[in-house]
Design a protein around this motif. Structure first.
Motif, PDB file in Angstrom:
ATOM      1  N   SER A  20       0.830  -1.207   0.000  1.00 46.80           N
ATOM      2  CA  SER A  20       0.000   0.000   0.000  1.00 46.80           C
ATOM      3  C   SER A  20       0.862   1.254   0.000  1.00 46.80           C
ATOM      4  N   GLU A  23       2.044   1.910  -3.405  1.00 50.08           N
ATOM      5  CA  GLU A  23       0.945   2.420  -4.222  1.00 50.08           C
ATOM      6  C   GLU A  23       0.663   3.892  -3.887  1.00 50.08           C
ATOM      7  N   TYR A  24       0.683   4.240  -2.582  1.00 46.97           N
ATOM      8  CA  TYR A  24       0.462   5.633  -2.176  1.00 46.97           C
ATOM      9  C   TYR A  24       1.526   6.534  -2.800  1.00 46.97           C
ATOM     10  N   ARG A  25       2.780   6.073  -2.766  1.00 45.68           N
ATOM     11  CA  ARG A  25       3.860   6.878  -3.325  1.00 45.68           C
ATOM     12  C   ARG A  25       3.663   7.071  -4.826  1.00 45.68           C
ATOM     13  N   ALA A  26       3.290   6.005  -5.534  1.00 43.21           N
ATOM     14  CA  ALA A  26       3.087   6.098  -6.981  1.00 43.21           C
ATOM     15  C   ALA A  26       1.938   7.058  -7.303  1.00 43.21           C
ATOM     16  N   GLU A  27       0.841   6.932  -6.576  1.00 42.37           N
ATOM     17  CA  GLU A  27      -0.308   7.815  -6.798  1.00 42.37           C
ATOM     18  C   GLU A  27       0.050   9.261  -6.478  1.00 42.37           C
ATOM     19  N   PHE A  28       0.757   9.469  -5.371  1.00 44.98           N
ATOM     20  CA  PHE A  28       1.127  10.822  -5.000  1.00 44.98           C
ATOM     21  C   PHE A  28       2.106  11.418  -6.003  1.00 44.98           C
ATOM     22  N   SER A  29       3.050  10.616  -6.484  1.00 43.22           N
ATOM     23  CA  SER A  29       4.016  11.101  -7.473  1.00 43.22           C
ATOM     24  C   SER A  29       3.300  11.560  -8.740  1.00 43.22           C
ATOM     25  N   ALA A  30       2.285  10.813  -9.149  1.00 44.67           N
ATOM     26  CA  ALA A  30       1.500  11.211 -10.325  1.00 44.67           C
ATOM     27  C   ALA A  30       0.777  12.534 -10.057  1.00 44.67           C
ATOM     28  N   LEU A  31       0.189  12.660  -8.881  1.00 41.83           N
ATOM     29  CA  LEU A  31      -0.499  13.895  -8.508  1.00 41.83           C
ATOM     30  C   LEU A  31       0.478  15.069  -8.452  1.00 41.83           C
ATOM     31  N   ASP A  59       3.501  14.849   1.226  1.00 36.83           N
ATOM     32  CA  ASP A  59       4.762  14.265   0.772  1.00 36.83           C
ATOM     33  C   ASP A  59       5.640  13.893   1.968  1.00 36.83           C
TER      34      ASP A  59
END
Length: 116
Positions: A20, A23-31, A59
């Protein structure tokens, strides 16, 4: 959603939390990339740059969770390697376990998360 508090003894729940976090890091990086692109576009066209409140705090919070869970992940990886050893081959090398414990104690003391 913040990662749930998980009993670290539950390896499966901890693995899910580690997944998780990735996944949070990937989603936040996209944002964050979108926010950076919007900021860049606004600067290019001379339009007022929007404010993205809380982006830096999120972040930082994700980074703190990643650091904590990274310690757990490293610890469990090293422990799993030790546990794969055949007892007969390692019984005369018990210093390996002592070095493991001492090394992790030093790491955690250095982080200020462990007191004896």
């Amino acid at each position: 959603n913040k990662p749930a508090k998980v009993a670290i003894q539950d390896k499966e729940a901890a693995k899910m939390t580690l997944l998780s976090m990735k996944e949070y890091r990937a989603e936040f990086s996209a944002l964050k990339s979108v926010a950076d692109a919007v900021t860049s576009d606004c600067n290019m066209f001379g339009v007022p740059v929007p404010i993205f409140p809380g982006l830096d705090q999120i972040d930082d919070e994700i980074a703190r969770y990643e650091e904590s869970w990274g310690y757990y992940d490293s610890f469990m990886t090293e422990l799993d390697k030790l546990s794969e050893e055949n007892w007969f081959s390692i019984r005369n090398k018990l210093y390996v376990y002592e070095e493991f414990i001492t090394g992790w104690t030093d790491k955690l003391k250095g982080k200020g998360t462990f007191s004896s």
